[in-house]
Enzyme design. Structure first.
Site, short mmCIF file in Angstrom:
data_model
loop_
_atom_site.label_atom_id
_atom_site.label_comp_id
_atom_site.label_asym_id
_atom_site.label_seq_id
_atom_site.Cartn_x
_atom_site.Cartn_y
_atom_site.Cartn_z
N LYS A 1 -1.29 3.91 -10.77
CA LYS A 1 0.04 3.38 -10.48
C LYS A 1 1.08 4.51 -10.55
O LYS A 1 1.08 5.31 -11.49
CB LYS A 1 0.41 2.28 -11.48
N LYS B 1 -6.72 -9.27 -1.11
CA LYS B 1 -6.92 -10.06 -2.32
C LYS B 1 -7.20 -11.50 -1.93
O LYS B 1 -6.50 -12.07 -1.09
CB LYS B 1 -5.70 -9.98 -3.23
N GLU C 1 -1.47 3.77 -1.40
CA GLU C 1 -1.32 2.34 -1.18
C GLU C 1 0.15 1.94 -1.22
O GLU C 1 0.87 2.25 -2.17
CB GLU C 1 -2.10 1.58 -2.25
#
Length: 334
Positions: free
Chosen positions: A111, A218, A168
């Site tokens: 992250k 997802k 991403e």
């Protein structure tokens, strides 16, 4: 074999088990993960949209939960799924210890762009991951759309020394993704889209616009396994299956999705049970030799009781479930 009838709202509310699980570190600003677990004729399923999501968005997660628990699923093509480690926005000094929770994982998603932190923090964290994983490790970074195009370009140049597998959702909009993809194409750093797929009114827009090289998929936010497979097939891009810090029940849904994909080119983000300090099953979906199995997960009655949410949180979730069910219309399945 006849398909089991879909559940009524009253049936879902009566059977719902609301749990609250502590996390080993802060992630997405939370230290506790809440979820609703539902048992259907096909097995256990999960409804766990993040609390800040509105009902219209959360209803798609409920559609997925009902589909997984009440409808037969496509046949899997593999029995185990290679997975990546997930590194929150930790200080660089804590990275090596966190990575020990992911034995055998050859890929890490890191992250970046955390509010309150700067690019120097991101660079230090990613360098720490590279040092811990060695030159053969794969590193992908996730900005959750928090950079503008200029910030993204600057950050990607700064992080490129760590040999990125992909970046991403560096920017929020499809137009910005297309622009940053154009700017860094000469560097050979692919751009992946997550929020621009799962939060979009049209999840295929990012593919049509040439704004991404890879899709992050997802199961819950896209309405279930079949819906996600349709998006992958229509987009014509490689896909990485990921999770949303689900319990092991929800991770089993993601693993089944990955197992049904014709091609699985990338390690999947389905090892996030390692970020939970507790779970609802004794057979947790934790990585072993860098993979997780493809199977249904049933919670332990004792752990369901131990981690049951308090009365106020249970009432909040059941009210949310009822509202979301109402938004699905007469036919909750696709």
């Amino acid at each position: 074999m006849p398909v089991a009838p879909l559940p009524s709202s009253a049936e879902l509310l009566a059977a719902a088990r609301v749990v609250s699980l502590p996390m080993v570190t802060r992630f997405r600003g939370i230290r506790t993960r809440e979820a609703v677990l539902l048992e259907g004729p096909e097995g256990w399923s999960e409804f766990s949209p993040f609390v800040e999501y509105g009902d219209a968005e959360a209803a798609t997660w409920l559609r997925a939960a009902i589909d997984f628990g009440w409808r037969p699923q496509p046949a899997p093509q593999r029995t185990e799924i290679p997975v990546n480690a997930t590194v929150p926005a930790l200080p660089a000094s804590e990275v090596a210890a966190l990575l020990t929770r992911y034995p055998g994982c050859r890929t890490a998603k890191v992250k970046v762009a955390e509010p309150g932190q700067g690019l120097a923090d991101d660079v230090a964290r990613v360098r720490a991951v590279r040092e811990a994983m060695g030159p053969a490790g794969r590193i992908r970074v996730d900005a959750n759309g928090l950079w503008n195009v200029d910030e993204a370009e600057h950050a990607i140049h700064a992080l490129a020394e760590c040999d990125l597998e992909y970046v991403e959702q560096p920017c929020a909009s499809v137009a910005e993704l297309a622009e940053i993809r154009r700017r860094v194409k000469h560097m050979g750093v692919p751009i992946a889209a997550d929020e621009s797929v799962r939060k979009a009114a049209d999840p295929l827009e990012v593919a049509r616009a040439g704004a991404a090289d890879i899709l992050v998929i997802k199961a819950q936010p896209l309405g279930g396994i079949r819906a996600a497979l349709e998006i992958i097939a229509s987009a014509g891009l490689p896909a990485v299956v990921s999770s949303a810090i689900d319990t092991s029940v929800g991770l089993a849904m993601g693993a089944r999705l990955a197992a049904c994909m014709p091609e699985l080119e990338y390690d999947c983000g389905l090892a996030t049970a390692a970020l939970l300090a507790a779970d609802i099953t004794d057979e947790r979906m934790l990585p072993v030799a860098g993979t997780v199995p493809v199977h249904r997960v049933a919670p332990s009655p004792a752990l369901l009781e131990q981690h049951a949410a308090d009365a106020d949180r249970r009432a909040w979730w059941l009210a949310r479930l009822e509202r979301c069910y109402g938004l699905l219309g007469a036919s909750p399945g696709r």
